[in-house]
Design a protein around this motif. Sequence first.
Motif, PDB file in Angstrom:
ATOM      1  N   SER A 253       0.830  -1.084  -0.232  1.00 45.73           N
ATOM      2  CA  SER A 253       0.320   0.339  -0.179  1.00 45.73           C
ATOM      3  C   SER A 253       0.886   1.078   0.081  1.00 45.73           C
ATOM      4  CB  SER A 253      -0.939   0.175   1.136  1.00 45.73           C
ATOM      5  OG  SER A 253      -1.741  -0.898   0.996  1.00 45.73           O
TER       6      SER A 253
ATOM      7  N   THR B 182      -3.273   3.516   3.656  1.00 46.58           N
ATOM      8  CA  THR B 182      -3.396   1.955   4.272  1.00 46.58           C
ATOM      9  C   THR B 182      -2.242   1.518   5.272  1.00 46.58           C
ATOM     10  OG1 THR B 182      -4.368   0.427   2.329  1.00 46.58           O
ATOM     11  CG2 THR B 182      -6.164   1.612   3.180  1.00 46.58           C
TER      12      THR B 182
ATOM     13  N   MET C 266      -1.228   4.578  -0.725  1.00 49.78           N
ATOM     14  CA  MET C 266      -2.619   4.728  -0.678  1.00 49.78           C
ATOM     15  C   MET C 266      -2.333   4.563   1.474  1.00 49.78           C
ATOM     16  SD  MET C 266      -4.563   4.378  -2.665  1.00 49.78           S
ATOM     17  CE  MET C 266      -6.432   3.233  -1.982  1.00 49.78           C
TER      18      MET C 266
ATOM     19  N   GLY D 164      -7.419  -5.682   1.510  1.00 49.66           N
ATOM     20  CA  GLY D 164      -6.899  -4.350   1.382  1.00 49.66           C
ATOM     21  C   GLY D 164      -6.235  -3.511   2.711  1.00 49.66           C
TER      22      GLY D 164
END
Length: 264
Positions: A96, A103, A101, A191
Amino acid sequence: MMRTPDWAELTRFAIALAQESAAAILPYFRRNTAVEVKDGPVWDPVTEGDRAGERAIRAMIEQHYPNHGILGEEYGVKEGTSALTWVLDPVDGTRSFVCGMPTWATLIGLSFEGRPVLGLMNQPVVGDMFYGNPDGAWHDYRGTTSPLATRKGISLNRAAVGTTAPELYRSEENQRRFQALRAKAQLTRYGGDAYFFCMMAAGHIDIAMDCGLQPYDITPLLPIVTGAGGFAAEWTGGDIAKGGNVITAGSHALLDEALAIMAS
């Protein structure tokens, strides 16, 4: 006999470690930082952000608690003379991280006599920090702190499940177990990496699980889960403190129901 550690003091120190590591990691986030790949059966990236974060944490521990042991994903084991060992994953969710991202998370755990007792997850971009110790578990969002509590009274057919990715259940047996559980649950999301375990502790989802975890992947998360009233198991019967195939749930009844479905 060693006196009981001061968990409040050590929790404050873990928070300071998270803040120090964030300052070291964030300069590498969304900068198209060079990616190296570790040896192994899957694509496992590492960046200078991972290494810088762990160096910052280790330096603080060695300065303030030089007798404590350290186990980190990037720099391995430092043996201590204390019953306390810090367990570190500076960037959990590097996939990630390299995709930009928010996360990923920094995971900081503390084991006492080999058992996870204090844990912290920090996501500095979002401003989320979750931590737990023998007295409970809490969420700090940009300076506002509130206690965590798992959601109770949920059966599997109404449960929301979070796991990193279905393809990480690589053995035929683990894939079968996961698909059996997914088919019974109301919702499955992917995810989230470590975030899912904290979302379960906060009562937003009901089951968080992952396959093939290392100690530094799960040791920091277990005190958050249990401090919030959740339950955890290694679904092949192994020692959960050592990682492996981990499932956590908001209630004991839901964990038992999930394990029964996976074993059927």
